[in-house]
Design an enzyme around this catalytic site. Structure first.
Site, short mmCIF file in Angstrom:
data_model
loop_
_atom_site.label_atom_id
_atom_site.label_comp_id
_atom_site.label_asym_id
_atom_site.label_seq_id
_atom_site.Cartn_x
_atom_site.Cartn_y
_atom_site.Cartn_z
N TYR A 50 0.45 -20.38 9.08
CA TYR A 50 0.13 -18.98 9.32
C TYR A 50 -1.37 -18.75 9.56
O TYR A 50 -1.75 -17.72 10.10
CB TYR A 50 0.58 -18.10 8.15
N LYS A 231 7.99 -9.17 4.89
CA LYS A 231 6.61 -8.97 5.36
C LYS A 231 6.51 -7.59 6.00
O LYS A 231 7.44 -7.12 6.67
CB LYS A 231 6.25 -10.07 6.34
N SER A 232 5.38 -6.93 5.80
CA SER A 232 5.10 -5.69 6.51
C SER A 232 3.60 -5.47 6.55
O SER A 232 2.88 -5.84 5.62
CB SER A 232 5.79 -4.50 5.83
N ARG A 237 5.90 0.87 3.96
CA ARG A 237 7.03 -0.02 4.03
C ARG A 237 6.97 -1.07 2.93
O ARG A 237 8.01 -1.46 2.36
CB ARG A 237 7.09 -0.70 5.40
N ASN A 241 9.99 -1.47 0.35
CA ASN A 241 10.70 -2.74 0.14
C ASN A 241 10.81 -3.11 -1.33
O ASN A 241 11.68 -3.91 -1.71
CB ASN A 241 9.99 -3.87 0.90
#
Length: 274
Positions: A50, A231-232, A237, A241
């Protein structure tokens, strides 16, 4: 806020809900991880691939949260296979994260055509013995890959992190993992916004329970016993979540979600990739 935990086969407990940083820009990672930590997340999932481990490390350092309250996962990049390389790459990750150990180190992809995942796993065992990785596991492994590890090495992975969502309910692999006491960690748990959340079945359940379709799917994972780390980039959000522990799905709801299975993958086939 505290989240439930899953006990792994090595006796350690991992928070069942985490925060993933896949596709978060390196320059934005510290801010997004900080937002998650401020909301009560204590499980962060990153990877060498990543390119944002430094941002995770900065957020950890700035948070002031005691290290033993955090669960940090990273994954070996695909060009790092090999017994010694697996350890040296972890050393690089630890430097970027500013840590002396990770809680979980995963082989990101088995790359079976290269036929090196067994020797790589031996490097993971070395890292575990040295205390650099408190728990070790795999990602995207099929049952035959896991069978080979069992025959040729002495450590059972604590986790297999796989693509798993209502459009890809890997029933046989899920049953295999349950039989061998390997926890299932689901990546892309809500389908990466590729139409899953528009399913009328999800909208009906969401309206009835007063939640969003994404929350319904995440709750489905939780009740299956999966570990998830959505993931956000959106703070609202990220908060939404985490709000999945104040309601429950019925058995009929669980069955309705599972019937959305199409068998279509978002990511590559692990037998062919690499």
């Amino acid at each position: 806020m505290s989240f439930p935990t899953i006990k792994l086969n090595d006796g350690r407990e991992i928070p069942q809900l985490g925060f993933g940083v896949f596709q978060i820009e390196p320059g934005d990672t510290a801010e997004k991880v900080k937002a998650a930590l401020d909301l009560g997340y204590r499980h962060i999932d990153t990877a060498q691939m990543y390119g944002n481990e430094e941002g995770v490390g900065k957020a950890i350092a700035d948070s002031g949260i005691p290290r033993d309250e955090l669960w940090i996962t990273t994954k070996l990049n695909n060009d790092g296979h090999g017994r010694d390389t697996a350890v040296s790459r972890l050393d690089e990750s630890l430097t970027k994260l500013g840590l002396d150990h990770v809680d979980l180190y995963l082989i990101h992809w088995p790359q079976p055509k290269q036929d090196r995942y067994v020797e790589t796993w031996q490097g993971f065992e070395d890292a575990h013995t040295a205390g650099k990785a408190r728990s070790i596991g795999v990602s995207n492994f099929q049952a035959d890959h896991l069978d080979r590890l069992a025959k040729e090495t002495s450590t059972v992975p604590v986790i297999n992190q796989i693509e798993f969502h209502p459009h890809l309910v890997q029933r046989e692999l899920r049953e295999y993992l349950q039989q061998h006491d390997i926890a299932l960690e689901a990546w892309s748990p809500i389908g990466q916004g590729k139409g899953l959340l528009d399913a009328p079945e999800l909208e009906e359940i969401a309206e009835r329970v007063g939640k969003s379709a994404a929350q319904v799917v995440l709750r489905w994972h939780i009740q299956l016993g999966n570990i998830v780390f959505p993931k956000s980039n959106n703070p609202e959000r990220i908060k939404e979540n985490s709000e999945i522990f104040d309601f429950a799905l019925t058995e009929d709801d669980l069955a309705a979600v599972e019937k959305l299975h199409t068998g279509k993958r978002i990511g590559p086939d692990p037998d062919d990739f690499g």
